[in-house]
Design a protein around this motif. Structure first.
Motif, PDB file in Angstrom:
ATOM      1  N   LEU A 326      33.322  36.495  44.095  1.00  0.00           N
ATOM      2  CA  LEU A 326      33.836  35.293  44.784  1.00  0.00           C
ATOM      3  C   LEU A 326      33.626  35.409  46.299  1.00  0.00           C
ATOM      4  O   LEU A 326      33.367  34.415  46.973  1.00  0.00           O
ATOM      5  CB  LEU A 326      35.325  35.104  44.487  1.00  0.00           C
ATOM      6  CG  LEU A 326      35.701  34.688  43.056  1.00  0.00           C
ATOM      7  CD1 LEU A 326      37.212  34.757  42.866  1.00  0.00           C
ATOM      8  CD2 LEU A 326      35.202  33.290  42.735  1.00  0.00           C
ATOM      9  N   GLN A 327      33.711  36.644  46.801  1.00  0.00           N
ATOM     10  CA  GLN A 327      33.569  36.879  48.242  1.00  0.00           C
ATOM     11  C   GLN A 327      32.096  36.886  48.672  1.00  0.00           C
ATOM     12  O   GLN A 327      31.700  36.151  49.577  1.00  0.00           O
ATOM     13  CB  GLN A 327      34.216  38.235  48.570  1.00  0.00           C
ATOM     14  CG  GLN A 327      34.262  38.579  50.050  1.00  0.00           C
ATOM     15  CD  GLN A 327      35.012  39.890  50.300  1.00  0.00           C
ATOM     16  OE1 GLN A 327      36.001  40.166  49.634  1.00  0.00           O
ATOM     17  NE2 GLN A 327      34.530  40.682  51.232  1.00  0.00           N
ATOM     18  N   LEU A 330      29.813  33.647  46.251  1.00  0.00           N
ATOM     19  CA  LEU A 330      30.215  32.245  46.448  1.00  0.00           C
ATOM     20  C   LEU A 330      30.742  31.985  47.851  1.00  0.00           C
ATOM     21  O   LEU A 330      30.727  30.846  48.320  1.00  0.00           O
ATOM     22  CB  LEU A 330      31.295  31.839  45.430  1.00  0.00           C
ATOM     23  CG  LEU A 330      30.894  31.784  43.950  1.00  0.00           C
ATOM     24  CD1 LEU A 330      31.927  30.986  43.171  1.00  0.00           C
ATOM     25  CD2 LEU A 330      29.520  31.164  43.742  1.00  0.00           C
ATOM     26  N   ILE A 332      33.810  31.965  48.872  1.00  0.00           N
ATOM     27  CA  ILE A 332      35.026  31.121  48.944  1.00  0.00           C
ATOM     28  C   ILE A 332      36.235  31.895  49.470  1.00  0.00           C
ATOM     29  O   ILE A 332      37.268  31.319  49.748  1.00  0.00           O
ATOM     30  CB  ILE A 332      35.363  30.423  47.592  1.00  0.00           C
ATOM     31  CG1 ILE A 332      35.796  31.428  46.521  1.00  0.00           C
ATOM     32  CG2 ILE A 332      34.222  29.567  47.103  1.00  0.00           C
ATOM     33  CD1 ILE A 332      36.383  30.767  45.280  1.00  0.00           C
ATOM     34  N   ASN A 382      39.723  22.680  42.405  1.00  0.00           N
ATOM     35  CA  ASN A 382      39.194  23.139  43.695  1.00  0.00           C
ATOM     36  C   ASN A 382      39.128  24.668  43.720  1.00  0.00           C
ATOM     37  O   ASN A 382      39.440  25.329  42.724  1.00  0.00           O
ATOM     38  CB  ASN A 382      40.017  22.586  44.870  1.00  0.00           C
ATOM     39  CG  ASN A 382      41.468  23.060  44.838  1.00  0.00           C
ATOM     40  OD1 ASN A 382      41.757  24.175  44.411  1.00  0.00           O
ATOM     41  ND2 ASN A 382      42.390  22.207  45.286  1.00  0.00           N
ATOM     42  N   LYS A 383      38.745  25.231  44.874  1.00  0.00           N
ATOM     43  CA  LYS A 383      38.536  26.684  44.938  1.00  0.00           C
ATOM     44  C   LYS A 383      39.824  27.475  44.705  1.00  0.00           C
ATOM     45  O   LYS A 383      39.785  28.602  44.226  1.00  0.00           O
ATOM     46  CB  LYS A 383      37.876  27.080  46.264  1.00  0.00           C
ATOM     47  CG  LYS A 383      38.706  26.846  47.521  1.00  0.00           C
ATOM     48  CD  LYS A 383      37.917  27.280  48.752  1.00  0.00           C
ATOM     49  CE  LYS A 383      38.751  27.111  50.020  1.00  0.00           C
ATOM     50  NZ  LYS A 383      37.987  27.534  51.219  1.00  0.00           N
ATOM     51  N   SER A 384      40.961  26.884  45.003  1.00  0.00           N
ATOM     52  CA  SER A 384      42.238  27.578  44.760  1.00  0.00           C
ATOM     53  C   SER A 384      42.488  27.746  43.262  1.00  0.00           C
ATOM     54  O   SER A 384      42.970  28.792  42.815  1.00  0.00           O
ATOM     55  CB  SER A 384      43.402  26.803  45.394  1.00  0.00           C
ATOM     56  OG  SER A 384      43.187  26.681  46.782  1.00  0.00           O
TER      57      SER A 384
END
Length: 549
Positions: A326-327, A330, A332, A382-384
């Motif tokens: 994810l880091q 992506l 995000i 969403n990303k959260s």
């Protein structure tokens, strides 16, 4: 006055650490950590540089010794060093030059999938558990033998060194111990029973390399390290500030965490959240074979004349690695701490499920054809929500292996002991308790893997500064996370997760078919092949009809 000190090298998939403990209180006095670079030369390939791994160990040692000196702690009080390491990761080096002959192939690496398929096709009934009666393991890309076979088949330098009797094979522990005890000038080429049990070349009943297994994989036995117990003096440090100190403990990282969590009784279990996720349950002096996709592995053998203990293990390939993805991939999140904040800001995945099968699925499925999927997306997602789904994925995967373990043992765990880098994420720990419906217990000193290696080193004959008698083991303070949601909601979410897992399966179904130029043919994918053939037939049919209109 401090008692005798014991140090541990903790060489993991994403970082190397050197830690120093007080042998009388198990208190961590000082440590240093260095990140390790992973390279991904092709899709599914994961490599690390053996020289960088070794250099990181030296750097961590030097920096920790500097920190101890600043604390007015005399480093001559360090009486022994233990080694714990990422398991299965495979190295081959030249014993005459001391040089690695290729990068280390990391346990997560998938390049051997076609080798594994060929091996399974050779077995009676195409059975991936064909060797399990000797090894406790399924034939999988995960273990060292297939990686070593790939190196011998595909790297000229390795093949030539094997033919000319210059090659040495080892997992990370073997490479480090050989280098630290002198390398090409008399270095000790050894491994311990826990690391050996992850190669597929080791017989977990005879507790030694198995000639039949070596013949099956075509591995010459002369390149293998000598198998030793997890707690004995292997050799002495040959350079640096700690020169002359014995290296006297060696455990694969998950076994080390089991020892560090003091799971010495049959039925005790721990779950470690690192790059992957590993749940081990001590099964005592007899190996227990699983009917539910778990591995049978050697837990530890704490002394040359001590009995071996075994464990059932559930292995999940991607846990902390999903945070890194994810880091790095992506973008995000900027850090793992940010992931917790992002997920906590919504408190739900809002029906989004993330199956991070980047390296196929490990326990309990052992399905190399699976690939990662994110499903249940809506315009609201969403990303959260994705961050929350990523944390839930770690917890659901743990639930799957815990269920398998409870079925195999017939005695459900009433609480789960946890450790590893991800346990600092409090939201993750709470989610884990909610999804398992049992309390999760986290020790206040999270470095249990390194502690286990230090305990094995300090307890070794000839060192004997750390007592492993139950009455001498120090009390561990811990924090408990109790389930906070009702079991019905937990079961509903888990059922949806299982549905998502099914959708991730059979994604990569066949070996790529190469044409004469070494390029992959479009027809290697059956759906794509049918689509193209169907389209061509429709065009031909349309032209034919147009010509007869």
């Amino acid at each position: 006055m401090l008692g005798p000190l014991v140090a541990a090298i903790d060489q993991g998939t994403s970082s190397t650490r050197f830690l120093v403990f007080n042998s009388k209180t198990a208190e961590l006095l000082s440590h240093h950590q260095v990140e390790i670079k992973q390279s991904f030369p092709k899709e599914g390939w994961v490599e690390e540089d053996p020289k960088e791994i070794l250099q990181s160990v030296y750097e961590c040692m030097e920096r920790t010794c500097e920190k101890l000196t600043q604390l007015n702690i005399d480093i001559s009080n360090i009486k022994a060093i233990g080694v714990t390491n990422q398991r299965e990761t495979t190295l081959v080096w030249d014993k005459e030059t001391g040089e690695p002959l290729y990068n280390a192939i990391v346990w997560l690496d998938l390049r051997t999938q076609s080798t594994v398929e060929r091996l399974i096709n050779k077995t009676p009934g195409r059975n991936k558990n064909h060797l399990k009666h000797k090894t406790g393991l399924p034939i999988s890309t995960y273990f060292s033998a297939v990686k070593l076979r790939w190196l011998m088949d595909n790297v000229d330098e390795v093949h030539e060194a094997v033919v000319s009797h210059r090659a040495m094979f080892g997992t990370v522990d073997s490479w480090l111990i050989w280098c630290l005890t002198g390398g090409k000038s008399g270095g000790v080429h050894c491994t311990d029973v826990t690391n050996a049990s992850r190669t597929m070349l080791f017989n977990i009943h005879t507790m030694d390399w198995d000639p039949e297994l070596c013949k099956y994989f075509g591995i010459p036995m002369e390149i293998l390290p000598r198998v030793r117990s997890s707690s004995e003096i292997y050799g002495l440090m040959k350079s640096g500030a700690l020169s002359g100190i014995p290296i006297s403990g060696c455990l694969g990282d998950q076994s080390a965490a089991l020892v560090g969590q003091m799971c010495f009784q049959d039925g005790q279990a721990k779950n470690t959240y690192g790059t992957g996720c590993f749940l081990l349950r001590n099964t005592g002096p007899k190996p227990v074979m699983s009917d539910h996709g778990l591995l049978t592995t050697v837990a530890y053998k704490l002394g040359r004349d001590k009995p071996a203990c075994y464990a059932l293990e559930g292995s999940v390939a991607i846990a902390g690695a999903v945070v890194r993805w994810l880091q790095d991939n992506l973008g995000i999140i900027g850090s793992s701490e940010e992931l917790e904040k992002l997920a906590a800001s919504v408190g739900t995945s809002y029906g989004c499920y993330f199956v991070p099968a980047f390296s196929g699925l490990y326990a309990p499925y052992w399905e190399p054809s699976a690939r990662g999927i994110i499903c249940g997306l809506t315009q609201f997602t969403n990303k959260s929500h994705l961050a929350f789904a990523a944390l839930e994925a770690v917890c659901f995967q743990t639930r799957e292996i815990l269920d398998a373990m409870n079925q195999d043992s017939g005695i459900p765990l009433t609480q789960l002991q946890v450790d590893g880098g991800m346990t600092s994420n409090r939201l993750l720990m709470q989610l884990q308790a909610d999804i398992l419906c049992i309390p999760v217990v986290k020790p206040s000193m999270p470095e249990t893997t390194a502690l286990g290696a230090a305990m094995a080193a300090g307890a070794a004959e000839g060192v004997s500064v750390w007592s492993l008698n139950p009455e001498d083991l120090s009390e561990v303070t811990s924090e408990k996370f109790e389930p906070q949601i009702n079991p019905e909601e937990s079961e509903f979410r888990y059922a949806r997760w299982k549905k998502a897992v099914q959708k991730s399966m059979n994604w990569e179904t066949t070996e790529p078919v190469c044409n004469g130029n070494g390029e992959t043919s479009i027809f290697s994918s059956a759906p794509l092949g049918f689509y193209i053939m169907g389209s061509m037939l429709m065009l031909i049919g349309a032209n034919y009809l147009a010509g007869h209109a």
